[in-house]
Design a protein around this motif. Sequence first.
Motif, PDB file in Angstrom:
ATOM      1  N   SER A  71      -4.812  -0.965  -0.924  1.00  0.00           N
ATOM      2  CA  SER A  71      -4.176   0.247  -0.421  1.00  0.00           C
ATOM      3  C   SER A  71      -3.490   1.020  -1.547  1.00  0.00           C
ATOM      4  O   SER A  71      -3.528   2.249  -1.578  1.00  0.00           O
ATOM      5  CB  SER A  71      -3.164  -0.130   0.663  1.00  0.00           C
ATOM      6  N   GLU A  72      -2.872   0.295  -2.494  1.00  0.00           N
ATOM      7  CA  GLU A  72      -2.196   0.948  -3.623  1.00  0.00           C
ATOM      8  C   GLU A  72      -3.188   1.650  -4.544  1.00  0.00           C
ATOM      9  O   GLU A  72      -2.921   2.743  -5.042  1.00  0.00           O
ATOM     10  CB  GLU A  72      -1.370  -0.079  -4.413  1.00  0.00           C
ATOM     11  N   GLU A  73      -4.336   1.040  -4.781  1.00  0.00           N
ATOM     12  CA  GLU A  73      -5.359   1.677  -5.614  1.00  0.00           C
ATOM     13  C   GLU A  73      -5.888   2.939  -4.945  1.00  0.00           C
ATOM     14  O   GLU A  73      -6.096   3.963  -5.600  1.00  0.00           O
ATOM     15  CB  GLU A  73      -6.503   0.700  -5.882  1.00  0.00           C
ATOM     16  N   ILE A  74      -6.092   2.892  -3.658  1.00  0.00           N
ATOM     17  CA  ILE A  74      -6.567   4.070  -2.925  1.00  0.00           C
ATOM     18  C   ILE A  74      -5.512   5.164  -2.969  1.00  0.00           C
ATOM     19  O   ILE A  74      -5.824   6.345  -3.114  1.00  0.00           O
ATOM     20  CB  ILE A  74      -6.963   3.695  -1.486  1.00  0.00           C
ATOM     21  N   LYS A  75      -4.247   4.781  -2.871  1.00  0.00           N
ATOM     22  CA  LYS A  75      -3.158   5.755  -2.953  1.00  0.00           C
ATOM     23  C   LYS A  75      -3.183   6.472  -4.310  1.00  0.00           C
ATOM     24  O   LYS A  75      -2.995   7.688  -4.385  1.00  0.00           O
ATOM     25  CB  LYS A  75      -1.826   5.035  -2.750  1.00  0.00           C
ATOM     26  N   LYS A  76      -3.444   5.737  -5.380  1.00  0.00           N
ATOM     27  CA  LYS A  76      -3.542   6.340  -6.711  1.00  0.00           C
ATOM     28  C   LYS A  76      -4.744   7.277  -6.814  1.00  0.00           C
ATOM     29  O   LYS A  76      -4.650   8.352  -7.403  1.00  0.00           O
ATOM     30  CB  LYS A  76      -3.622   5.254  -7.781  1.00  0.00           C
ATOM     31  N   TRP A  77      -5.881   6.888  -6.220  1.00  0.00           N
ATOM     32  CA  TRP A  77      -7.062   7.749  -6.244  1.00  0.00           C
ATOM     33  C   TRP A  77      -6.826   9.039  -5.448  1.00  0.00           C
ATOM     34  O   TRP A  77      -7.262  10.118  -5.856  1.00  0.00           O
ATOM     35  CB  TRP A  77      -8.283   7.020  -5.688  1.00  0.00           C
ATOM     36  N   VAL A  78      -6.137   8.924  -4.333  1.00  0.00           N
ATOM     37  CA  VAL A  78      -5.850  10.115  -3.522  1.00  0.00           C
ATOM     38  C   VAL A  78      -4.947  11.066  -4.309  1.00  0.00           C
ATOM     39  O   VAL A  78      -5.156  12.283  -4.305  1.00  0.00           O
ATOM     40  CB  VAL A  78      -5.210   9.712  -2.174  1.00  0.00           C
ATOM     41  N   GLU A  79      -3.968  10.523  -5.003  1.00  0.00           N
ATOM     42  CA  GLU A  79      -3.087  11.358  -5.832  1.00  0.00           C
ATOM     43  C   GLU A  79      -3.870  12.003  -6.975  1.00  0.00           C
ATOM     44  O   GLU A  79      -3.666  13.160  -7.315  1.00  0.00           O
ATOM     45  CB  GLU A  79      -1.929  10.509  -6.382  1.00  0.00           C
ATOM     46  N   ARG A  87      -8.374   0.868   5.369  1.00  0.00           N
ATOM     47  CA  ARG A  87      -7.736   0.822   6.688  1.00  0.00           C
ATOM     48  C   ARG A  87      -6.216   0.678   6.558  1.00  0.00           C
ATOM     49  O   ARG A  87      -5.465   1.327   7.299  1.00  0.00           O
ATOM     50  CB  ARG A  87      -8.319  -0.337   7.513  1.00  0.00           C
ATOM     51  N   ASP A  88      -5.756  -0.133   5.597  1.00  0.00           N
ATOM     52  CA  ASP A  88      -4.313  -0.276   5.374  1.00  0.00           C
ATOM     53  C   ASP A  88      -3.693   1.044   4.927  1.00  0.00           C
ATOM     54  O   ASP A  88      -2.611   1.419   5.380  1.00  0.00           O
ATOM     55  CB  ASP A  88      -4.029  -1.351   4.326  1.00  0.00           C
ATOM     56  N   PHE A  89      -4.392   1.764   4.043  1.00  0.00           N
ATOM     57  CA  PHE A  89      -3.889   3.065   3.589  1.00  0.00           C
ATOM     58  C   PHE A  89      -3.792   4.031   4.768  1.00  0.00           C
ATOM     59  O   PHE A  89      -2.806   4.758   4.909  1.00  0.00           O
ATOM     60  CB  PHE A  89      -4.794   3.649   2.503  1.00  0.00           C
ATOM     61  N   ILE A  90      -4.801   4.046   5.609  1.00  0.00           N
ATOM     62  CA  ILE A  90      -4.814   4.958   6.760  1.00  0.00           C
ATOM     63  C   ILE A  90      -3.665   4.631   7.712  1.00  0.00           C
ATOM     64  O   ILE A  90      -2.982   5.525   8.210  1.00  0.00           O
ATOM     65  CB  ILE A  90      -6.185   4.892   7.477  1.00  0.00           C
ATOM     66  N   GLU A  91      -3.416   3.343   7.936  1.00  0.00           N
ATOM     67  CA  GLU A  91      -2.352   2.945   8.865  1.00  0.00           C
ATOM     68  C   GLU A  91      -0.955   3.229   8.315  1.00  0.00           C
ATOM     69  O   GLU A  91      -0.064   3.624   9.062  1.00  0.00           O
ATOM     70  CB  GLU A  91      -2.469   1.453   9.185  1.00  0.00           C
ATOM     71  N   LYS A  92      -0.746   3.040   7.009  1.00  0.00           N
ATOM     72  CA  LYS A  92       0.609   3.096   6.453  1.00  0.00           C
ATOM     73  C   LYS A  92       0.945   4.404   5.729  1.00  0.00           C
ATOM     74  O   LYS A  92       2.067   4.897   5.835  1.00  0.00           O
ATOM     75  CB  LYS A  92       0.809   1.935   5.474  1.00  0.00           C
ATOM     76  N   ASP A  93       0.006   4.953   4.972  1.00  0.00           N
ATOM     77  CA  ASP A  93       0.349   6.044   4.053  1.00  0.00           C
ATOM     78  C   ASP A  93      -0.292   7.391   4.374  1.00  0.00           C
ATOM     79  O   ASP A  93       0.108   8.407   3.807  1.00  0.00           O
ATOM     80  CB  ASP A  93      -0.051   5.657   2.623  1.00  0.00           C
ATOM     81  N   LEU A  94      -1.275   7.425   5.246  1.00  0.00           N
ATOM     82  CA  LEU A  94      -1.999   8.674   5.478  1.00  0.00           C
ATOM     83  C   LEU A  94      -1.132   9.733   6.148  1.00  0.00           C
ATOM     84  O   LEU A  94      -1.198  10.913   5.779  1.00  0.00           O
ATOM     85  CB  LEU A  94      -3.260   8.422   6.307  1.00  0.00           C
ATOM     86  N   ILE A  95      -0.299   9.358   7.092  1.00  0.00           N
ATOM     87  CA  ILE A  95       0.555  10.328   7.791  1.00  0.00           C
ATOM     88  C   ILE A  95       1.513  10.991   6.796  1.00  0.00           C
ATOM     89  O   ILE A  95       1.716  12.210   6.822  1.00  0.00           O
ATOM     90  CB  ILE A  95       1.340   9.637   8.927  1.00  0.00           C
ATOM     91  N   GLU A  96       2.082  10.194   5.906  1.00  0.00           N
ATOM     92  CA  GLU A  96       2.998  10.738   4.897  1.00  0.00           C
ATOM     93  C   GLU A  96       2.261  11.697   3.946  1.00  0.00           C
ATOM     94  O   GLU A  96       2.768  12.753   3.588  1.00  0.00           O
ATOM     95  CB  GLU A  96       3.638   9.594   4.101  1.00  0.00           C
ATOM     96  N   TYR A 124      -9.937  14.325   6.985  1.00  0.00           N
ATOM     97  CA  TYR A 124     -10.920  13.836   7.945  1.00  0.00           C
ATOM     98  C   TYR A 124     -11.020  12.326   7.827  1.00  0.00           C
ATOM     99  O   TYR A 124     -10.999  11.787   6.722  1.00  0.00           O
ATOM    100  CB  TYR A 124     -12.313  14.428   7.673  1.00  0.00           C
ATOM    101  N   LEU A 125     -11.146  11.639   8.955  1.00  0.00           N
ATOM    102  CA  LEU A 125     -11.420  10.204   9.000  1.00  0.00           C
ATOM    103  C   LEU A 125     -12.819  10.032   9.576  1.00  0.00           C
ATOM    104  O   LEU A 125     -13.113  10.539  10.656  1.00  0.00           O
ATOM    105  CB  LEU A 125     -10.399   9.475   9.866  1.00  0.00           C
ATOM    106  N   LYS A 126     -13.665   9.326   8.852  1.00  0.00           N
ATOM    107  CA  LYS A 126     -15.047   9.165   9.304  1.00  0.00           C
ATOM    108  C   LYS A 126     -15.404   7.674   9.308  1.00  0.00           C
ATOM    109  O   LYS A 126     -15.783   7.120   8.277  1.00  0.00           O
ATOM    110  CB  LYS A 126     -15.984   9.931   8.373  1.00  0.00           C
TER     111      LYS A 126
END
Length: 182
Positions: free
Chosen positions: A98-106, A48-57, A68-70
Amino acid sequence: MTSQTWNRFWGSTFVKAPLQNGVGRYVQQLQRITFKFCKTHGGSRGMRDFIEKDLIEFARMNPGVVVYLKPRRHRSSCLKAEYLNGGEEYISAHKQSSEEIKKWVEYLRTQSGYSVERLRKYQHTDRPSIQGPWTPWMHRDQCINIAEYPQEELSCAVKREKTATQELLEKSKIFVGVNNSS
């Protein structure tokens, strides 16, 4: 894990890349990424933190990727990536920050969609040379392998025989000199 065990369960392959990717323009292989999360469960807080802060970027920087957000009730969070070649990858994001999820997305963004397999060789060609691969030491004297450095004779410039072009130029000068003297 031994290579025999790896081959039995996961197999091995040659190096491969998406056909002509980069010829003309680069085509990103990641097509869709789905963020599955629970709106209330504590294990989905990082998602949820990743979606709020980093998803738009992320979406702004990768316009070719569909996001997609499910939201799912009482389920742990995960990421699902879908690639151009039909490959899919799931990553559990339960209790990750949130930082770990950011790394996985990358990580998912930079993958090709092919499954991870042991490589048989680092290079592959459809028409291999029967002479073997060329190396810079191929036509060198083998005494270089056991020599102690620095060595005066190995530090000198290599003396080469005359090339065919040099021979022809010298003979043409002689021929021109004979014709001019008569």
